[in-house]
Write a protein that holds these residues in place. Sequence first.
Motif, PDB file in Angstrom:
ATOM      1  N   PRO A 435       0.823  -1.224   0.000  1.00 59.24           N
ATOM      2  CA  PRO A 435       0.000   0.000   0.000  1.00 59.24           C
ATOM      3  C   PRO A 435       0.851   1.266   0.000  1.00 59.24           C
ATOM      4  N   VAL A 436       0.310   2.336  -0.580  1.00 57.69           N
ATOM      5  CA  VAL A 436       0.942   3.650  -0.528  1.00 57.69           C
ATOM      6  C   VAL A 436       1.071   4.059   0.937  1.00 57.69           C
ATOM      7  N   ALA A 437       2.230   4.559   1.315  1.00 53.74           N
ATOM      8  CA  ALA A 437       2.500   4.827   2.733  1.00 53.74           C
ATOM      9  C   ALA A 437       1.571   5.889   3.298  1.00 53.74           C
ATOM     10  N   PRO A 439      -1.254   8.051   1.548  1.00 49.63           N
ATOM     11  CA  PRO A 439      -2.002   8.524   0.377  1.00 49.63           C
ATOM     12  C   PRO A 439      -2.647   9.880   0.638  1.00 49.63           C
ATOM     13  N   SER A 442      -8.062   8.732  -1.449  1.00 43.76           N
ATOM     14  CA  SER A 442      -8.466   7.329  -1.634  1.00 43.76           C
ATOM     15  C   SER A 442      -9.565   7.284  -2.676  1.00 43.76           C
ATOM     16  N   ARG A 468       0.038   8.290  -8.305  1.00 44.98           N
ATOM     17  CA  ARG A 468       1.017   7.538  -7.528  1.00 44.98           C
ATOM     18  C   ARG A 468       0.890   7.811  -6.033  1.00 44.98           C
ATOM     19  N   GLU A 469       0.262   8.912  -5.662  1.00 44.87           N
ATOM     20  CA  GLU A 469       0.028   9.217  -4.255  1.00 44.87           C
ATOM     21  C   GLU A 469      -1.406   8.902  -3.831  1.00 44.87           C
ATOM     22  N   GLU A 471      -4.592   6.140  -3.156  1.00 42.58           N
ATOM     23  CA  GLU A 471      -4.939   4.784  -2.727  1.00 42.58           C
ATOM     24  C   GLU A 471      -6.133   4.330  -3.567  1.00 42.58           C
ATOM     25  N   HIS A 493      -1.594  -5.021 -11.533  1.00 48.29           N
ATOM     26  CA  HIS A 493      -0.493  -4.716 -10.620  1.00 48.29           C
ATOM     27  C   HIS A 493       0.822  -5.263 -11.146  1.00 48.29           C
ATOM     28  N   VAL A 498       1.059  -0.796  -9.432  1.00 55.82           N
ATOM     29  CA  VAL A 498       0.218   0.089  -8.629  1.00 55.82           C
ATOM     30  C   VAL A 498      -0.581  -0.765  -7.653  1.00 55.82           C
ATOM     31  N   PRO A 499      -0.447  -0.520  -6.350  1.00 52.00           N
ATOM     32  CA  PRO A 499      -1.171  -1.335  -5.368  1.00 52.00           C
ATOM     33  C   PRO A 499      -2.683  -1.087  -5.435  1.00 52.00           C
TER      34      PRO A 499
END
Length: 713
Positions: A435-437, A439, A442, A468-469, A471, A493, A498-499
């Motif tokens: 996961p993005v640390a 985001p 969302s 990219r930022e 979720e 993915h 991309v998660p």
Amino acid sequence: MLAPGIVLLGLQGGLAGIDAGSISLASEHGPLDAPMSWLQVPASDPPLSLLIARAQPGLAADAILTVTDELGGSALLALRPVTDIRELLAGQPAPAILRIAGFIAARALGMFRRPDDAALAGLCRNLASLGRSPDRVAVPVARCGDDTLAWSLPGGLGGGAATSLVVGRHRIRQAGHAGGIMLLADRRFEDGYLLPGGGDGPIHLAPHRGPLPTLAELARRPDAAAKALYRSAAQELARRAAGDESCRRLLRDHQLLAPARAFSQVAEPEGPFGGALELALDDHDGGLFLRGWLRDPLGLVSQLSLVGNFGEQPLPAAALTRFPRPDLVKKYADAPHGSPGLRAGFVGHLPQGAVQPSAQWRLRIRLTTGDQVTLVAPAAITSPLLARDRILGAIAPTHVTPEILTSCIALPVERLHRRVMAARLPPEVIRIGVPVAAPVISLIVPIYRNVHYLRHQLSAFARDPALREAELIYVLDSPEQREELEHMLRGYHGINRVPVTLVVQPTNYGYGSACNAGAAEARAPVLLLLNSDVVPAGRGWLLPLLQALAAAPGLAAVGPKLLFASGALQHAGLYFERPEQGDWHNSHYYKGMPRHFPAAQQAREVPGITGAAFCVRRAAYQAVGGISTDYVVGDYEDSDLCLRLRADGGGIGYVPAAELYHFERQSISLHAGYTRTLAATYNRGLHHRRWAADMERLMARPWPAGPAPAGRS
């Protein structure tokens, strides 16, 4: 000490000069604390009074109590500890001991709320056993459920309904009984006692050795005694069903296993009258929805009644609303006795018509000649979801009047939909990738069956650096597609790294529930609710939405410009309008106008935005409880959310610099429970009833952009 925290005081012989009806007690610590209760034991020798109270310092062993009354009398009592209650009750007759057992049991249930106090229950059971008589025995005769037994009670209790106390080794309950049958939903009361009112002796609940028949097995037995027990138990279950949801459900479950009668109607064109009860659906809250038709050109029908498994009830004409049935007009066009008329159909809802649910209802028609005809409806009991959708599909939308919607449709649908939502199960959450640390936003995308546009949507997301930022959360409302969608997302993915989070709903609960399920997994401060058939028109669409929220703290949510596939405007903000007669509905500014229509190029505050692309602050979304799940499937919950955000003090904005294509209504068109039913009409009516005054005030305000030219959404 009766039990931890509860004390029983016994006073033998009475108090000279003290009015027993106005006694007050105090110790050196002050007045005794409530709750407490007195019992003047009848027929006791010597006279005995009991006080039950919470344990407290003033009731300790060897304490001195001051007794006073309202007339000025007073006395002192010295408390002497008793190690065994039998010492206090020595010499008392059996009726007095039974009354004491009932007194303690009743206070344990009511005043102290300790139905599962083993010490109190065991004491009451032991006291009851002292008055046991060999001929006062109840025996279990059938299993009504996993843990519910039907008990046959001894004679002498009367045939009327009554409620008595039941005491076992570890618990105390109240139990209703009538006609010599008692239903008790706990097998652990075996070898306990029933304490009937009126001073009668206790009834021993005799343990049963070996298996017991079910109610259905009793009904199938050929002997008259078994059938009589079955009828008595079923009648008691039906009586209890009126006020006990567990009994109502149990009664329903037993009827589901009974064989159904064949649907029957009177439909011969040569006959002088005809009719059918085509639907008789339990609304799972005591009500009954009806749909059918009557053809009576000569006025033969004098009276209608509904017949269920547990009785008959009149069906007055005022309870039914008539509606057109063109199919019947065509069928009976050449009937020798005449046409059924334009409004041969009828529909109705009896809010308390199925308090005692029946598996299959019958319509009894009484004629002017004294004859009777009985028509049989299809089976009436089904799941809340199916019952809801059948009611919504019972009448063609063109034939639904405001009266029919309000008096016949809205209440049963509301009751059933509430049941559907209350039975929701938690979703399954599948995380693909790291996961993005942290985001910044969302994206929550509900999916129902239509995955056609997902590849285009996912590809557009992958090409946009701003994502990219973000979720990315997909919520699948059609779980039968779980493997297909998970395979697609894992492939996505694997290519783009991309998660993605996949939330799989156990079944389709509708758009609002799906969005809320996705929001529960979201971690960003901003949420973007996005339809699966919405595809960005190019890169850079996300930043203007975030900038609009950052620049205007008063805005709770913003929406982008949405385009049809042709490039024409579909949405430039949402507003409300109302015809001269009818409910408020949602419309979109400048719908159908060119993409760069000047008025649609202006960022501005608007009354609302569409749920197809709804960008909202997470804190504001949570503050109003997310999207309402009161709407069926989908429609109007987006404007409902806008109005709730406004009621909470937040504004709504339109951001034309963010452009996306919306291939509208691609998913909802696949939902049979929506496209072929009154769901949209029901939702509009609910929305109107809830927000009419707010919408009227809101649309009375001068808005920067007027509604014309525009089209309905």
